[in-house]
Design a protein around this motif. Structure first.
Motif, mmCIF file in Angstrom:
data_model
loop_
_atom_site.group_PDB
_atom_site.id
_atom_site.type_symbol
_atom_site.label_atom_id
_atom_site.label_comp_id
_atom_site.label_asym_id
_atom_site.label_seq_id
_atom_site.Cartn_x
_atom_site.Cartn_y
_atom_site.Cartn_z
ATOM 1 N N ILE A 1 0.881 -0.739 0.169
ATOM 2 C CA ILE A 1 0.220 0.329 0.195
ATOM 3 C C ILE A 1 1.149 1.485 -0.261
ATOM 4 C CG2 ILE A 1 0.071 0.057 2.633
ATOM 5 C CD1 ILE A 1 -3.603 0.437 0.154
ATOM 6 N N HIS A 2 1.959 1.327 0.434
ATOM 7 C CA HIS A 2 2.801 2.390 0.556
ATOM 8 C C HIS A 2 3.805 2.882 -0.761
ATOM 9 C CE1 HIS A 2 3.194 1.858 4.848
ATOM 10 N NE2 HIS A 2 3.150 0.740 4.423
ATOM 11 N N ASP A 3 2.697 1.917 -1.702
ATOM 12 C CA ASP A 3 4.014 2.504 -3.304
ATOM 13 C C ASP A 3 3.112 3.729 -4.333
ATOM 14 O OD1 ASP A 3 6.208 0.658 -2.887
ATOM 15 O OD2 ASP A 3 4.930 -1.114 -3.310
ATOM 16 N N LYS A 4 2.463 3.628 -3.594
ATOM 17 C CA LYS A 4 1.295 4.442 -3.794
ATOM 18 C C LYS A 4 0.832 4.131 -5.434
ATOM 19 C CE LYS A 4 1.387 8.176 -0.828
ATOM 20 N NZ LYS A 4 2.711 8.843 -1.242
ATOM 21 N N ALA B 1 16.218 1.283 -19.019
ATOM 22 C CA ALA B 1 16.988 1.119 -17.814
ATOM 23 C C ALA B 1 15.726 0.767 -17.079
ATOM 24 C CB ALA B 1 18.305 1.789 -17.796
ATOM 25 N N GLN B 2 15.055 1.479 -17.109
ATOM 26 C CA GLN B 2 13.492 1.362 -15.756
ATOM 27 C C GLN B 2 12.623 1.026 -16.558
ATOM 28 O OE1 GLN B 2 14.739 4.807 -17.235
ATOM 29 N NE2 GLN B 2 16.474 4.962 -15.454
ATOM 30 N N THR B 3 11.677 0.378 -15.427
ATOM 31 C CA THR B 3 10.516 -0.431 -15.938
ATOM 32 C C THR B 3 9.174 1.061 -14.872
ATOM 33 O OG1 THR B 3 10.699 -2.071 -16.702
ATOM 34 C CG2 THR B 3 8.932 -2.289 -16.533
ATOM 35 N N ILE B 4 8.096 1.521 -15.611
ATOM 36 C CA ILE B 4 7.445 2.263 -14.480
ATOM 37 C C ILE B 4 6.022 1.245 -14.087
ATOM 38 C CG2 ILE B 4 5.456 3.556 -14.788
ATOM 39 C CD1 ILE B 4 7.273 5.229 -16.766
ATOM 40 N N ILE B 5 6.162 0.653 -12.904
ATOM 41 C CA ILE B 5 5.387 -0.232 -12.791
ATOM 42 C C ILE B 5 3.643 1.061 -11.810
ATOM 43 C CG2 ILE B 5 4.653 -2.108 -11.151
ATOM 44 C CD1 ILE B 5 6.753 -2.687 -10.940
ATOM 45 N N GLU B 6 2.710 0.433 -12.936
ATOM 46 C CA GLU B 6 1.180 1.313 -13.080
ATOM 47 C C GLU B 6 0.642 0.439 -11.906
ATOM 48 O OE1 GLU B 6 -0.556 3.783 -15.511
ATOM 49 O OE2 GLU B 6 1.048 4.702 -15.830
ATOM 50 N N VAL B 7 0.521 1.414 -10.797
ATOM 51 C CA VAL B 7 -0.361 -0.254 -9.993
ATOM 52 C C VAL B 7 -2.197 0.790 -9.785
ATOM 53 C CG1 VAL B 7 -1.121 -0.899 -7.306
ATOM 54 C CG2 VAL B 7 1.454 0.049 -7.614
ATOM 55 N N GLN B 8 -2.456 -0.790 -10.300
ATOM 56 C CA GLN B 8 -4.083 -0.122 -10.612
ATOM 57 C C GLN B 8 -4.436 -0.601 -9.671
ATOM 58 O OE1 GLN B 8 -5.074 -1.985 -15.370
ATOM 59 N NE2 GLN B 8 -3.624 0.882 -14.616
ATOM 60 N N TYR B 9 -4.663 0.420 -9.144
ATOM 61 C CA TYR B 9 -6.711 0.078 -7.884
ATOM 62 C C TYR B 9 -7.405 0.176 -8.478
ATOM 63 C CZ TYR B 9 -2.680 0.836 -4.479
ATOM 64 O OH TYR B 9 -1.617 1.022 -4.277
ATOM 65 N N LYS B 10 -8.616 -0.177 -7.864
ATOM 66 C CA LYS B 10 -9.963 -0.527 -8.417
ATOM 67 C C LYS B 10 -11.021 0.885 -8.782
ATOM 68 C CE LYS B 10 -14.406 -1.824 -6.798
ATOM 69 N NZ LYS B 10 -14.646 -2.637 -7.323
ATOM 70 N N LYS B 11 -10.410 0.219 -10.145
ATOM 71 C CA LYS B 11 -10.973 1.602 -11.025
ATOM 72 C C LYS B 11 -12.235 2.197 -10.612
ATOM 73 C CE LYS B 11 -9.050 2.014 -15.500
ATOM 74 N NZ LYS B 11 -9.545 1.392 -17.169
ATOM 75 N N GLU C 1 14.166 9.066 -5.255
ATOM 76 C CA GLU C 1 13.638 8.698 -3.641
ATOM 77 C C GLU C 1 12.627 6.579 -3.276
ATOM 78 O OE1 GLU C 1 9.945 12.349 -3.534
ATOM 79 O OE2 GLU C 1 8.575 10.077 -2.812
ATOM 80 N N ASN C 2 12.506 5.721 -4.496
ATOM 81 C CA ASN C 2 11.580 4.752 -4.499
ATOM 82 C C ASN C 2 13.330 4.260 -4.118
ATOM 83 O OD1 ASN C 2 9.645 3.917 -4.887
ATOM 84 N ND2 ASN C 2 10.948 2.027 -5.874
ATOM 85 N N GLU C 3 14.512 4.539 -4.450
ATOM 86 C CA GLU C 3 15.874 3.680 -4.414
ATOM 87 C C GLU C 3 16.394 3.864 -2.919
ATOM 88 O OE1 GLU C 3 18.275 1.482 -5.849
ATOM 89 O OE2 GLU C 3 15.746 1.785 -6.752
ATOM 90 N N LYS C 4 16.112 5.232 -2.266
ATOM 91 C CA LYS C 4 16.493 5.508 -0.436
ATOM 92 C C LYS C 4 15.190 4.312 0.315
ATOM 93 C CE LYS C 4 16.954 10.501 -1.361
ATOM 94 N NZ LYS C 4 16.239 11.433 -0.484
ATOM 95 N N LYS C 5 13.872 4.576 -0.335
ATOM 96 C CA LYS C 5 13.056 3.889 0.702
ATOM 97 C C LYS C 5 13.369 2.974 0.608
ATOM 98 C CE LYS C 5 8.424 5.122 -0.595
ATOM 99 N NZ LYS C 5 7.969 4.982 -1.649
#
Lengths: 210, 140
Positions: free
Chosen positions: A50-53, A82-92, A199-203
């Motif tokens: 849930i923290h991943d927004k 070099a990166q993949t963007i993950i989009e979390v799809q919460y209940k539309k 930011e993500n790396e830091k987390k």
């Protein structure tokens, strides 16, 4: 495991559901010996919480590190981004009809008001009276014969410009709107890659320390 | 006297140069011409289109500024109105395009699939607003 080359290419974007575990096979296309691919593909890179927004950036280095931890001898060749963007799809959020109608009306009324303001702004009425005079040699305060085709032409011009208002396209090329939407999305993606990434790396680093 | 005439001519020429250059610059920014050529697949005719624009500007400024008239049938106004409306419509569409309104709006409201219907809202809004303006608003 012997040092046969494995080719790895990060996907540009990945849509996941909340609480899904992200494995390498989701994140990247891999080419190489079947056995190796099978094993690498199963490595877990990230677990969506849930923290991943709603956006997570996975860096290629993280993937490489995970692979090396498990199979240090594999020769990995990386290709592409070099990166993949993950989009979390919460209940539309179900788009309700009412909401849609409100937006539609907003645009409709806004467009109508904008065009009226524009006409007043550039003294369109006077211009039309002048055109009427130039063409016919007579004065007419309300040159509707000119203005009604003009109004219909407004719509026609927008159809021409956007190319695909009424499903049937004039040709196969993408319309300026398609291109514009693509560019905008591209800019957004680039932004999140640059900003969310560090930011993500830091987390994750913090998590490892604790 | 001669100096007066010459300076007025110079000012007129200078003003015309600035406005003409600005007009072409605006057309270029909006990219209406490339769009029309893309649709009609007539990229090769770009020179004729340039001449057409120049002639249109010259004709309208000459006749418009000098209160001249070609005294012909009012029905000629129908194609003129349609053409000018189409041009302004493309201009308006290009303007929303340049301002990047639609992609942001679509993102915000989240109706990516319904872009067409929302575009139609803008389109019909323009047509309706324009008709309303000419038929009712100007009488108020």
């Amino acid at each position: 495991m012997d040092a046969e080359a494995v080719y790895l290419r990060m996907r540009h974007k990945l849509h996941v559901s909340p609480n899904q575990t992200v494995r390498i096979k989701d994140l990247a296309q891999i080419v190489g010996p079947d056995l190796v691919i099978e094993k690498i593909g199963q490595i877990i890179i990230h677990k969506i919480t849930i923290h991943d927004k709603n956006i997570v950036i996975i860096d290629l280095m993280k993937v490489l590190k995970a692979i090396r931890d498990e199979y240090p001898s594999i020769d990995i060749q990386t290709i592409g981004t070099a990166q993949t963007i993950i989009e979390v799809q919460y209940k539309k959020p179900k788009m309700t009809g009412v909401y849609f109608v409100i937006v539609w009306l907003l645009l409709f009324i806004g467009a109508a008001l904008a065009i009226m303001n524009f006409h007043e702004d550039v003294s369109m009425q006077e211009v039309h009276q002048k055109i009427y005079y130039i063409v016919t040699g007579r004065e007419n305060d309300y040159p509707l014969l000119l203005q009604i085709p003009y109004s219909l032409g407004l719509g026609l011009g927008m159809v021409l410009f956007f190319n695909h208002i009424f499903k049937k396209r004039f040709n196969e090329e993408p319309s300026p709107l398609d291109v514009e939407m693509f560019n905008y999305q591209q800019d957004l993606d680039q932004y999140v890659v640059m900003n969310e990434n560090s930011e993500n790396e830091k987390k994750t680093h913090d998590n490892q320390n604790t | 006297m001669t100096i007066k005439i010459l300076s007025v001519m110079l000012i007129g020429l200078g003003g015309g140069l600035a406005v003409g250059a600005g007009f072409v610059a605006v057309l270029t920014v909006f990219g209406i011409l490339p769009r029309l050529m893309q649709i009609s697949k007539t990229h090769a005719r770009i020179r004729s289109y340039e001449i057409s624009i120049i002639l249109g500007v010259l004709f309208s400024s000459w006749y418009g500024l000098r209160d001249m008239t070609i005294t012909s049938s009012p029905w000629l106004l129908v194609p003129i109105g349609l053409a000018s409306g189409t041009f302004i419509g493309m201009l308006a569409a290009a303007l929303t395009e340049v301002l990047n309104v639609l992609p942001i709006l679509m993102k915000r409201v989240g109706f990516k699939e319904q872009v067409l219907i929302l575009l139609m809202a803008i389109l019909f809004g323009k047509v309706f607003g324009s008709l309303f303006h000419w038929i009712f608003f100007v009488h108020l």
